[in-house]
Design a protein around this motif. Structure first.
Motif, mmCIF file in Angstrom:
data_model
loop_
_atom_site.group_PDB
_atom_site.id
_atom_site.type_symbol
_atom_site.label_atom_id
_atom_site.label_comp_id
_atom_site.label_asym_id
_atom_site.label_seq_id
_atom_site.Cartn_x
_atom_site.Cartn_y
_atom_site.Cartn_z
ATOM 1 N N PHE A 43 -24.049 7.102 44.207
ATOM 2 C CA PHE A 43 -24.769 7.978 45.141
ATOM 3 C C PHE A 43 -26.275 7.816 44.974
ATOM 4 C CE2 PHE A 43 -21.057 11.263 44.986
ATOM 5 C CZ PHE A 43 -20.255 10.367 45.679
ATOM 6 N N MET A 44 -26.720 7.707 43.735
ATOM 7 C CA MET A 44 -28.139 7.499 43.472
ATOM 8 C C MET A 44 -28.612 6.157 44.020
ATOM 9 S SD MET A 44 -28.210 9.047 39.589
ATOM 10 C CE MET A 44 -29.853 8.510 39.192
ATOM 11 N N SER A 45 -27.750 5.128 43.905
ATOM 12 C CA SER A 45 -28.142 3.799 44.389
ATOM 13 C C SER A 45 -28.296 3.782 45.903
ATOM 14 C CB SER A 45 -27.109 2.754 43.953
ATOM 15 O OG SER A 45 -25.927 2.820 44.737
ATOM 16 N N TRP A 46 -27.631 4.712 46.593
ATOM 17 C CA TRP A 46 -27.777 4.807 48.044
ATOM 18 C C TRP A 46 -29.051 5.541 48.444
ATOM 19 C CZ3 TRP A 46 -22.097 6.862 48.747
ATOM 20 C CH2 TRP A 46 -21.207 5.798 48.570
ATOM 21 N N VAL A 96 -33.669 4.807 56.663
ATOM 22 C CA VAL A 96 -33.798 3.593 55.841
ATOM 23 C C VAL A 96 -34.979 3.756 54.881
ATOM 24 C CG1 VAL A 96 -32.648 1.977 57.367
ATOM 25 C CG2 VAL A 96 -35.013 2.544 57.822
ATOM 26 N N PRO A 97 -34.830 4.630 53.886
ATOM 27 C CA PRO A 97 -35.951 4.899 52.969
ATOM 28 C C PRO A 97 -36.362 3.695 52.135
ATOM 29 C CG PRO A 97 -33.918 5.883 52.140
ATOM 30 C CD PRO A 97 -33.626 5.393 53.525
ATOM 31 N N HIS A 98 -35.441 2.809 51.845
ATOM 32 C CA HIS A 98 -35.801 1.632 51.044
ATOM 33 C C HIS A 98 -36.786 0.752 51.802
ATOM 34 C CE1 HIS A 98 -32.055 3.061 49.278
ATOM 35 N NE2 HIS A 98 -32.322 2.362 48.194
ATOM 36 N N LEU A 99 -36.502 0.508 53.070
ATOM 37 C CA LEU A 99 -37.412 -0.291 53.878
ATOM 38 C C LEU A 99 -38.757 0.407 54.024
ATOM 39 C CD1 LEU A 99 -38.077 -2.673 55.705
ATOM 40 C CD2 LEU A 99 -36.989 -1.451 57.591
ATOM 41 N N ALA A 100 -38.745 1.705 54.266
ATOM 42 C CA ALA A 100 -39.996 2.450 54.441
ATOM 43 C C ALA A 100 -40.851 2.380 53.185
ATOM 44 C CB ALA A 100 -39.681 3.901 54.807
ATOM 45 N N GLU A 101 -40.217 2.528 52.030
ATOM 46 C CA GLU A 101 -40.980 2.482 50.777
ATOM 47 C C GLU A 101 -41.465 1.067 50.473
ATOM 48 O OE1 GLU A 101 -42.108 4.892 49.277
ATOM 49 O OE2 GLU A 101 -40.849 6.589 49.848
ATOM 50 N N PRO A 110 -18.009 0.277 49.490
ATOM 51 C CA PRO A 110 -19.392 0.255 49.984
ATOM 52 C C PRO A 110 -20.298 -0.687 49.197
ATOM 53 C CG PRO A 110 -18.590 2.508 49.771
ATOM 54 C CD PRO A 110 -17.570 1.629 49.135
ATOM 55 N N GLU A 111 -19.971 -0.898 47.932
ATOM 56 C CA GLU A 111 -20.822 -1.773 47.123
ATOM 57 C C GLU A 111 -20.702 -3.230 47.548
ATOM 58 O OE1 GLU A 111 -22.570 -0.395 43.398
ATOM 59 O OE2 GLU A 111 -20.462 -0.324 42.800
ATOM 60 N N LEU A 112 -19.611 -3.602 48.182
ATOM 61 C CA LEU A 112 -19.530 -4.950 48.738
ATOM 62 C C LEU A 112 -20.491 -5.102 49.906
ATOM 63 C CD1 LEU A 112 -15.722 -5.864 48.738
ATOM 64 C CD2 LEU A 112 -17.537 -6.777 47.283
ATOM 65 N N ILE A 113 -20.816 -3.990 50.562
ATOM 66 C CA ILE A 113 -21.786 -4.013 51.653
ATOM 67 C C ILE A 113 -23.204 -4.058 51.095
ATOM 68 C CG2 ILE A 113 -22.717 -2.701 53.613
ATOM 69 C CD1 ILE A 113 -19.900 -1.562 54.008
ATOM 70 N N THR A 114 -23.482 -3.230 50.107
ATOM 71 C CA THR A 114 -24.853 -3.134 49.599
ATOM 72 C C THR A 114 -25.215 -4.271 48.644
ATOM 73 O OG1 THR A 114 -24.147 -1.691 47.774
ATOM 74 C CG2 THR A 114 -24.828 -0.632 49.831
ATOM 75 N N ASN A 165 -18.884 -16.065 50.474
ATOM 76 C CA ASN A 165 -19.546 -15.930 51.773
ATOM 77 C C ASN A 165 -18.930 -14.835 52.618
ATOM 78 O OD1 ASN A 165 -21.293 -18.088 51.241
ATOM 79 N ND2 ASN A 165 -19.756 -19.593 51.920
ATOM 80 N N LYS A 166 -17.767 -14.348 52.200
ATOM 81 C CA LYS A 166 -17.053 -13.331 52.971
ATOM 82 C C LYS A 166 -17.779 -12.001 52.948
ATOM 83 C CE LYS A 166 -12.507 -11.143 53.384
ATOM 84 N NZ LYS A 166 -11.141 -11.026 52.801
ATOM 85 N N ASN A 167 -18.454 -11.695 51.856
ATOM 86 C CA ASN A 167 -19.129 -10.407 51.706
ATOM 87 C C ASN A 167 -20.610 -10.630 51.397
ATOM 88 O OD1 ASN A 167 -16.740 -8.567 51.871
ATOM 89 N ND2 ASN A 167 -16.128 -9.723 50.063
ATOM 90 N N PRO A 168 -21.424 -10.822 52.424
ATOM 91 C CA PRO A 168 -22.860 -11.022 52.193
ATOM 92 C C PRO A 168 -23.520 -9.741 51.697
ATOM 93 C CG PRO A 168 -22.405 -10.767 54.530
ATOM 94 C CD PRO A 168 -21.072 -10.834 53.852
ATOM 95 N N THR A 169 -24.671 -9.892 51.069
ATOM 96 C CA THR A 169 -25.417 -8.740 50.587
ATOM 97 C C THR A 169 -26.252 -8.177 51.736
ATOM 98 O OG1 THR A 169 -25.550 -9.725 48.390
ATOM 99 C CG2 THR A 169 -27.076 -7.921 48.880
ATOM 100 N N TYR A 170 -25.801 -7.076 52.294
ATOM 101 C CA TYR A 170 -26.524 -6.453 53.402
ATOM 102 C C TYR A 170 -27.635 -5.530 52.912
ATOM 103 C CZ TYR A 170 -22.982 -7.949 56.811
ATOM 104 O OH TYR A 170 -22.170 -8.677 57.628
ATOM 105 N N GLY A 171 -27.469 -4.932 51.730
ATOM 106 C CA GLY A 171 -28.439 -3.976 51.232
ATOM 107 C C GLY A 171 -28.100 -2.559 51.640
ATOM 108 N N VAL A 172 -28.733 -1.611 50.954
ATOM 109 C CA VAL A 172 -28.439 -0.191 51.173
ATOM 110 C C VAL A 172 -28.824 0.246 52.577
ATOM 111 C CG1 VAL A 172 -28.986 2.160 50.423
ATOM 112 C CG2 VAL A 172 -28.659 0.355 48.726
ATOM 113 N N ASP A 173 -29.943 -0.247 53.088
ATOM 114 C CA ASP A 173 -30.403 0.228 54.395
ATOM 115 C C ASP A 173 -29.456 -0.157 55.523
ATOM 116 O OD1 ASP A 173 -32.607 1.655 53.611
ATOM 117 O OD2 ASP A 173 -33.970 -0.049 53.723
ATOM 118 N N THR A 174 -28.792 -1.275 55.405
ATOM 119 C CA THR A 174 -27.804 -1.640 56.421
ATOM 120 C C THR A 174 -26.652 -0.637 56.414
ATOM 121 O OG1 THR A 174 -28.330 -3.997 56.420
ATOM 122 C CG2 THR A 174 -26.110 -3.378 57.121
#
Length: 961
Positions: free
Chosen positions: A173-176, A807-812, A646-650, A656-665
């Protein structure tokens, strides 16, 4: 170190990219003999902000931002620095079981968007995250593989399991980026001593108000879990198969007007049931007083009685039935029949629940196994007979031939075999049937001694308390309101006891001689002290005598040896339903935000406990979100095997099946899809789409950051705002106002749509595009260029502010690269105010006219529009606006030229009435400036007058190529 190295690499890559762009600007129409490169004279945007972060770098940046940009300190900071009143969001506690899943992501991220959208506007928020720590699933994990394990050992194992699950969930939850005080003291846990103490006190409050009582009633019972279950702990299997039987029961006493039937013939009542295992505890047959019943004869001359309306339907199963006589329903009161097994004489009873829609219109009544049956028995003073134990097996009282048989399997077959010829028809039906949601096995209705909250006595207050309740999203308000009302309306009582070990004990003593129960406030106060002193296991560790204590022994209604402590624990829905009394003892929540399944869960349990204890709703508004489904619209669950981590998304993985999208995605996906839909699809297509939206936003923010690079050396020249600049400020004003409205109404999917639309249609294609000439090719200290820089600065600020909640990560990350090195975007913007002077609708109207004309010109152009001049014959209404943007009849430097992207414009007013504005484009017949690619060349170096002035062509030879 990573950040420094990454920045240096990106600087080089960025400069190379800018060089390519600049060369592109200068590549067309340049004379080979005098070709020069003016790349270094063009004031291109400069920033170290990377254009893209992929793979491992994306995940590392997310972690860095969490650690370095105040994510973990923001909640405490706003509690200290922002003014009240608080906006209170009460956290429905997730269950302390298993890995974080997409349901967690939807819920926690939506809550975080709510909080951040309030904080960034300067509103102080109150949010205490919690965990639901007791209950059967955790206990089952503790019992896994164990034999003959004691209650204390179960509790120790369960506590460890819950603690580990909480640690894992909290980390994710904190990582999100979810803001909260994540320390132990900043959260609540339903198994902590402080929480348990409050819960014990609230129990005795309910008891003293007469709202809690113990009774022998039929409840949902799980043989697989050996405990009572609440409605909210059930799931319905739509493919369950049950035996459907028609059974005849011989009448021993006939109604008066049927006693003249042919002598020597028996009359049987026909009953229909899908729970034939309950026939052993049949205690009556219920009928409808207002229906007409018919005596029929089958092909073997047997006489049966059933509802007249059901004859045709029953014939399809039993064959032709010949009507012989009729009798009114109320006349059946005189009849008696013989039990199908014991042959005991039993009554016919009128029942309001009886209908003639199904079956035979005569209802087999087993009070221990049906709510309506139970009430009918109580009304008629019939003792309730129960012959089924906690494992769903017949007890010894059922007789030697039945004892120990499972009622849902062998027991059913044995009953039907025992009745034999009285079973007239058997078939299997597929229908919706309740299952234990934790074990995935069918439940039964079984009477047992349980503790209940009397919902009936507080229903009206509950309805009154939610009269003005606001429910979001608004489009579902009516259906969700009805759902909440229906759950309360159809619930006569709430079973709050469970026969397990992992939970909060029900603080009562049982008198072994009389069966009476004892509790008191004074004793509960003692138990609270024991909880604090000895920990929550004291109830299982201490003897009854020690629990009572010497002082209270004198107050017991009997000898202390006559009493034993209860073994039931409280329903976990009571645990979590009372969370408001621990977390919000003096507050009413502005918002509860949970999934739609909580209408029969936490929304309801919170409401009922709050109304019972403080006579008001605990919340002012509900925000209801959907649940995650796969690409086939199947709800995600471990049993189905379609769960997405969700961590496969972030963070992705090595494939190649599970690219790193990051938390903001992940957060953008939640904002865009979880607010309005009852089903929230998790698909690769939607995640890719969300990722691309973030990337487009990133590139525009990068451009704006680059514009802020200082070329002017701190000049004192005042900016000169053109109409295009003022139009952009007006657009920002309106955009910000609408963004705030959408956030206030929890329309986050519309926030993401508005951001995307505004970026594409106003920021990028209009302002950024139309000001590039000024920004790149004017003098660094040009008042018009400085104005464009200032407006770009404000645009960056408003955009970052508008997307930061989602998308706080992008903003910061953007703010880290801001040339003024401003504080965290969340902290900076709490005091940011947009001036009212930006709101200039008149200028906006003039600009809209010009922008509409620009579209016309672009459509007509067959080449770079700077190589064209325009002759505009404007309608009277358009001329007023256009003449403000170009004072002279003909100009090559007017604002209108910049907006239309034409080398020169000749503007005239049409003499015709109601004529539309006409545009004619002409080739200028000259080559464009080799530096700016806007104005025609005017000297031997291939430069226009503006560029000659900027470069001071007398020193042109010193230009570094």
């Amino acid at each position: 170190m990573y950040i420094f190295i990454a920045r240096m690499k990106q600087v080089r890559a960025t400069l190379q990219n800018y060089a390519k762009i600049s060369n592109g600007l200068c590549a067309r129409g340049v004379k080979s003999a005098t070709k020069k490169s003016y790349t270094k004279t063009v004031l291109l945007p400069q920033t170290n902000f990377p254009a893209r972060l992929n793979g491992k770098k994306r995940a590392e940046m997310d972690s860095y931002l969490i650690e370095k940009c105040g994510f973990l300190e923001l909640y405490k900071w706003q509690r200290k620095h922002l003014a009240g009143p608080d906006f209170v969001l009460h956290d429905g506690p997730p269950y302390a079981n298993g890995e974080p899943h997409m349901g967690h992501a939807i819920n926690k991220i939506l809550k975080d968007i709510v909080l951040r959208s309030k904080i960034i506007r300067g509103r102080k928020v109150h949010y205490v995250p919690g965990w639901d720590c007791h209950g059967l699933p955790i206990e089952m994990k503790a019992l896994s593989g164990a034999q003959n394990i004691s209650p204390l050992e179960i509790r120790q194992k369960a506590r460890k399991y819950a603690s580990d699950a909480i640690a894992r969930q909290r980390e994710v939850f904190m990582s999100w980026g979810v803001i909260a005080d994540w320390s132990e003291s900043g959260c609540y846990f339903t198994n902590h001593p402080s929480y348990i103490k409050n819960q014990l006190q609230q129990f005795v409050n309910l008891y003293e108000r007469g709202l809690v009582y113990r009774a022998f009633k039929p409840v949902h019972w799980s043989p697989s879990s050996k405990t009572a279950l609440a409605e909210s702990e059930l799931e319905y299997n739509e493919s369950h198969k049950s035996k459907s039987v028609i059974v005849r029961l011989q009448l021993d006493v006939l109604p008066l007007n049927l006693r003249n039937l042919a002598s020597g013939k028996s009359l049987h009542a026909l009953i229909w049931t899908t729970t034939p295992w309950t026939l052993i505890v049949n205690q009556a047959v219920a009928f409808s007083e207002n229906s007409v019943y018919c005596v029929v004869e089958d092909s073997l001359k047997n006489l049966y009685i059933l509802a007249q309306e059901r004859v045709t339907s029953v014939e399809e199963k039993l064959g032709p039935l010949k009507p012989v006589a009729t009798v009114k329903g109320h006349e059946l009161t005189e009849a008696r029949y013989l039990h199908p097994i014991t042959k005991e004489r039993l009554p016919f009873l009128p029942g309001k629940h009886v209908t003639t829609d199904l079956g035979t219109g005569l209802v087999h009544t087993a009070p221990a196994h049906g709510p309506e049956d139970f009430l009918l028995a109580i009304e008629n003073d019939i003792p309730v007979l129960s012959l089924v134990d906690e494992e769903g097996r017949y007890t010894g009282d059922a007789g030697d031939e039945f004892v120990g048989l499972s009622v849902l399997t062998d027991g059913t077959e044995k009953i039907l075999s025992r009745i034999g010829a009285d079973v007239l028809h058997i078939d299997a039906i597929t229908h919706s049937y309740p299952y234990d949601w934790r074990t995935g096995k069918p439940i039964i209705i079984r009477a047992s001694y349980q503790w209940f909250i009397d919902v009936k006595s507080i229903k009206e207050k509950a309805f009154d308390s939610i009269t003005n309740l606001r429910i979001y999203p608004e489009q579902h308000r009516s259906s969700y309101t009805n759902a909440l009302h229906a759950q309360i309306k159809h619930r006569p009582y709430w079973c709050i006891s469970r026969q397990r070990s992992w939970g909060t004990p029900i603080p009562v003593l049982h008198n072994k001689r009389t069966g009476d129960v004892y509790t008191s406030r004074k004793w509960v106060d003692r138990l609270c002290k024991l909880t604090e002193r000895c920990g929550p296991d004291y109830w299982w560790e201490m003897s009854t005598e020690k629990l009572i204590g010497r002082e209270l022994q004198q107050e017991l209604p009997g000898n202390v040896d006559d009493f034993e402590k209860g073994t039931d624990i409280m329903d976990i829905w009571l645990d979590s339903g009372l969370s408001w009394s621990t977390v919000l003892p003096d507050k009413k929540a502005d918002l509860y935000l949970e999934g739609m399944d909580q209408f029969r869960g936490w929304f309801q349990s919170s409401l009922l406990t709050s109304v019972a204890l403080q006579e008001r709703s605990p919340y002012s508004a509900l925000f209801v979100h959907g649940f995650a489904v796969d690409d086939k619209a199947v709800k995600m669950s471990k049993s189905v095997g379609n769960v997405v981590n969700p961590e496969l998304i972030t963070k992705g993985d090595n494939s190649n099946k599970n690219p790193t999208y990051g938390v903001d995605t992940l957060r953008w996906w939640v904002a865009g899809h979880a607010c309005q839909r009852t089903q929230v699809p998790v698909t690769a297509a939607l995640l890719n789409e969300s990722h691309e939206c973030i990337q487009r936003l990133r590139l525009i923010l990068r451009f704006l950051l680059g514009v802020l690079h200082s070329y002017s050396g701190g000049t004192s020249v005042e900016p000169e705002y053109l109409h295009l600049d003022k139009y952009m400020l007006h657009a920002l004003y309106q955009y910000d106002k609408e963004i705030q409205r959408l956030y206030d109404n929890y329309l986050y999917h519309n926030v993401s749509k508005l951001v995307t639309h505004f970026l594409a249609n106003t920021v990028s294609s209009v302002y950024c595009h139309l000001t590039k000439d000024r920004l790149y090719c004017d003098e660094a200290t040009s008042p018009a260029r400085l104005a464009a820089v200032e407006v770009s600065r404000e645009t960056l600020t408003v955009l970052a502010r508008s997307v930061a909640p989602i998308v706080p990560h992008l903003a910061e990350e953007v703010w880290l690269h801001h040339p003024e090195n401003l504080a965290s975007v969340q902290l900076y913007h709490t005091e940011y105010k947009i001036p009212e002077t930006w709101n200039q609708p008149e200028i906006a109207a003039h600009m809209e006219t010009a922008l509409h004309l620009r579209n016309k010109a672009s459509t007509l152009a067959d080449r770079n529009t700077w190589e064209l001049s325009g002759v505009i014959t404007a309608s009277r209404s358009d001329y007023e606006s256009l003449s403000i943007l170009q004072k002279d009849r003909e100009s090559s430097t007017s604002e209108l030229c910049e907006i239309l992207q034409l080398s020169s414009v000749t503007l005239a007013e049409s003499s015709a009435i109601n004529e539309e504005t006409r545009v004619e484009l002409r080739d200028i017949g000259k080559s464009l400036c080799q530096r700016c690619r806007r104005h025609p060349e005017s000297d031997d170096n291939g430069l226009c007058k503006r560029c000659v002035k900027v470069l001071d062509v007398t020193n042109l030879s010193s230009v570094s190529l």
